[in-house]
Design a protein around this motif. Structure first.
Motif, PDB file in Angstrom:
ATOM      1  N   MET A  46     -12.570  -3.940   0.920  1.00 23.36           N
ATOM      2  CA  MET A  46     -13.774  -3.286   1.396  1.00 23.36           C
ATOM      3  C   MET A  46     -14.144  -3.869   2.752  1.00 23.36           C
ATOM      4  SD  MET A  46     -17.553  -3.065  -0.428  1.00 23.36           S
ATOM      5  CE  MET A  46     -16.812  -2.676  -1.976  1.00 23.36           C
ATOM      6  N   THR A  47     -14.516  -3.005   3.679  1.00 21.69           N
ATOM      7  CA  THR A  47     -14.884  -3.468   5.018  1.00 21.69           C
ATOM      8  C   THR A  47     -16.273  -4.097   5.020  1.00 21.69           C
ATOM      9  OG1 THR A  47     -15.939  -1.413   5.709  1.00 21.69           O
ATOM     10  CG2 THR A  47     -13.549  -1.568   6.037  1.00 21.69           C
ATOM     11  N   ARG A  48     -16.524  -4.898   6.010  1.00 24.20           N
ATOM     12  CA  ARG A  48     -17.847  -5.531   6.149  1.00 24.20           C
ATOM     13  C   ARG A  48     -18.924  -4.470   6.320  1.00 24.20           C
ATOM     14  NH1 ARG A  48     -21.546  -8.544   4.575  1.00 24.20           N
ATOM     15  NH2 ARG A  48     -22.916  -9.381   6.146  1.00 24.20           N
ATOM     16  N   ASP A  49     -18.620  -3.410   7.068  1.00 24.25           N
ATOM     17  CA  ASP A  49     -19.607  -2.343   7.254  1.00 24.25           C
ATOM     18  C   ASP A  49     -19.989  -1.726   5.913  1.00 24.25           C
ATOM     19  OD1 ASP A  49     -19.527  -2.798   9.959  1.00 24.25           O
ATOM     20  OD2 ASP A  49     -18.523  -0.930  10.467  1.00 24.25           O
ATOM     21  N   LYS A  50     -19.008  -1.463   5.071  1.00 28.32           N
ATOM     22  CA  LYS A  50     -19.279  -0.868   3.756  1.00 28.32           C
ATOM     23  C   LYS A  50     -20.122  -1.815   2.908  1.00 28.32           C
ATOM     24  CE  LYS A  50     -18.742   2.146   0.421  1.00 28.32           C
ATOM     25  NZ  LYS A  50     -19.440   3.418   0.438  1.00 28.32           N
ATOM     26  N   GLU A  51     -19.819  -3.099   2.955  1.00 21.50           N
ATOM     27  CA  GLU A  51     -20.599  -4.097   2.211  1.00 21.50           C
ATOM     28  C   GLU A  51     -22.059  -4.077   2.648  1.00 21.50           C
ATOM     29  OE1 GLU A  51     -18.685  -7.857   2.838  1.00 21.50           O
ATOM     30  OE2 GLU A  51     -16.917  -7.270   1.701  1.00 21.50           O
ATOM     31  N   ILE A  52     -22.288  -3.963   3.945  1.00 24.04           N
ATOM     32  CA  ILE A  52     -23.656  -3.929   4.466  1.00 24.04           C
ATOM     33  C   ILE A  52     -24.375  -2.674   3.970  1.00 24.04           C
ATOM     34  CG2 ILE A  52     -25.045  -3.661   6.570  1.00 24.04           C
ATOM     35  CD1 ILE A  52     -22.951  -5.481   7.958  1.00 24.04           C
ATOM     36  N   LEU A  53     -23.706  -1.527   4.027  1.00 28.13           N
ATOM     37  CA  LEU A  53     -24.326  -0.284   3.565  1.00 28.13           C
ATOM     38  C   LEU A  53     -24.671  -0.369   2.080  1.00 28.13           C
ATOM     39  CD1 LEU A  53     -22.178   2.409   5.415  1.00 28.13           C
ATOM     40  CD2 LEU A  53     -24.453   1.552   6.017  1.00 28.13           C
ATOM     41  N   ILE A  54     -23.830  -1.004   1.300  1.00 25.83           N
ATOM     42  CA  ILE A  54     -24.105  -1.163  -0.129  1.00 25.83           C
ATOM     43  C   ILE A  54     -25.310  -2.084  -0.337  1.00 25.83           C
ATOM     44  CG2 ILE A  54     -23.194  -2.175  -2.264  1.00 25.83           C
ATOM     45  CD1 ILE A  54     -20.440  -0.987  -1.428  1.00 25.83           C
ATOM     46  N   GLN A  55     -25.392  -3.158   0.431  1.00 23.91           N
ATOM     47  CA  GLN A  55     -26.543  -4.064   0.315  1.00 23.91           C
ATOM     48  C   GLN A  55     -27.842  -3.351   0.688  1.00 23.91           C
ATOM     49  OE1 GLN A  55     -24.904  -7.270   2.812  1.00 23.91           O
ATOM     50  NE2 GLN A  55     -25.228  -8.624   1.058  1.00 23.91           N
ATOM     51  N   VAL A  56     -27.808  -2.572   1.755  1.00 24.65           N
ATOM     52  CA  VAL A  56     -28.996  -1.806   2.161  1.00 24.65           C
ATOM     53  C   VAL A  56     -29.390  -0.848   1.034  1.00 24.65           C
ATOM     54  CG1 VAL A  56     -29.846  -0.022   3.743  1.00 24.65           C
ATOM     55  CG2 VAL A  56     -28.648  -2.019   4.640  1.00 24.65           C
ATOM     56  N   GLY A  57     -28.412  -0.139   0.506  1.00 20.95           N
ATOM     57  CA  GLY A  57     -28.682   0.790  -0.585  1.00 20.95           C
ATOM     58  C   GLY A  57     -29.244   0.104  -1.814  1.00 20.95           C
ATOM     59  N   ASP A  58     -28.687  -1.044  -2.161  1.00 21.88           N
ATOM     60  CA  ASP A  58     -29.187  -1.802  -3.312  1.00 21.88           C
ATOM     61  C   ASP A  58     -30.641  -2.220  -3.114  1.00 21.88           C
ATOM     62  OD1 ASP A  58     -26.727  -1.606  -4.611  1.00 21.88           O
ATOM     63  OD2 ASP A  58     -26.096  -3.656  -4.094  1.00 21.88           O
ATOM     64  N   ARG A  59     -30.972  -2.618  -1.894  1.00 25.50           N
ATOM     65  CA  ARG A  59     -32.347  -3.046  -1.610  1.00 25.50           C
ATOM     66  C   ARG A  59     -33.315  -1.866  -1.666  1.00 25.50           C
ATOM     67  NH1 ARG A  59     -31.497  -7.474   3.278  1.00 25.50           N
ATOM     68  NH2 ARG A  59     -30.112  -8.849   2.096  1.00 25.50           N
ATOM     69  N   ILE A  60     -32.889  -0.724  -1.170  1.00 24.59           N
ATOM     70  CA  ILE A  60     -33.739   0.466  -1.243  1.00 24.59           C
ATOM     71  C   ILE A  60     -33.929   0.876  -2.699  1.00 24.59           C
ATOM     72  CG2 ILE A  60     -33.840   2.950  -0.720  1.00 24.59           C
ATOM     73  CD1 ILE A  60     -32.572   2.236   2.029  1.00 24.59           C
ATOM     74  N   ARG A  61     -32.846   0.872  -3.477  1.00 25.22           N
ATOM     75  CA  ARG A  61     -32.936   1.226  -4.895  1.00 25.22           C
ATOM     76  C   ARG A  61     -33.900   0.289  -5.635  1.00 25.22           C
ATOM     77  NH1 ARG A  61     -28.017   0.594  -6.279  1.00 25.22           N
ATOM     78  NH2 ARG A  61     -27.392   2.742  -5.946  1.00 25.22           N
ATOM     79  N   ALA A  62     -33.789  -1.008  -5.374  1.00 29.81           N
ATOM     80  CA  ALA A  62     -34.661  -1.984  -6.027  1.00 29.81           C
ATOM     81  C   ALA A  62     -36.128  -1.727  -5.674  1.00 29.81           C
ATOM     82  CB  ALA A  62     -34.252  -3.404  -5.648  1.00 29.81           C
TER      83      ALA A  62
END
Length: 81
Positions: A1-17
């Motif tokens: 997984m690319t670093r960019d994808k990891e960042i997008l997932i973290q952003v999404g997780d934070r929004i979901r939370a």
């Protein structure tokens, strides 16, 4: 997984939370922020690179500062060869 994808997932997780803490559905968040519910889902899954303006719309509805979503995230600059 690319670093960019990891960042997008973290952003999404934070929004979901934050959305779950606010006790609203993706559909409600989409409606209140002027965005489609499927877009909200894509952002939360890290499938979309959210724009600054959309991030501000979403965090306004959630009653949080946009900085809470991106605090601590870093991306190295893209250097041209």
């Amino acid at each position: 997984m690319t670093r960019d994808k990891e960042i997008l997932i973290q952003v999404g997780d934070r929004i979901r939370a934050a959305r779950k803490k606010a006790e609203i559905s993706q559909e409600q968040l989409g409606h209140l922020s002027g965005l489609h519910r499927t877009y909200i889902g894509c952002v939360e899954r890290g499938e979309r690179n959210i724009s600054t303006l959309n991030l501000l719309s979403i965090t306004s509805v959630l009653g949080i500062d946009a900085g809470e979503i991106i605090t601590g995230l870093k991306r190295p600059p893209r250097l041209k060869p």
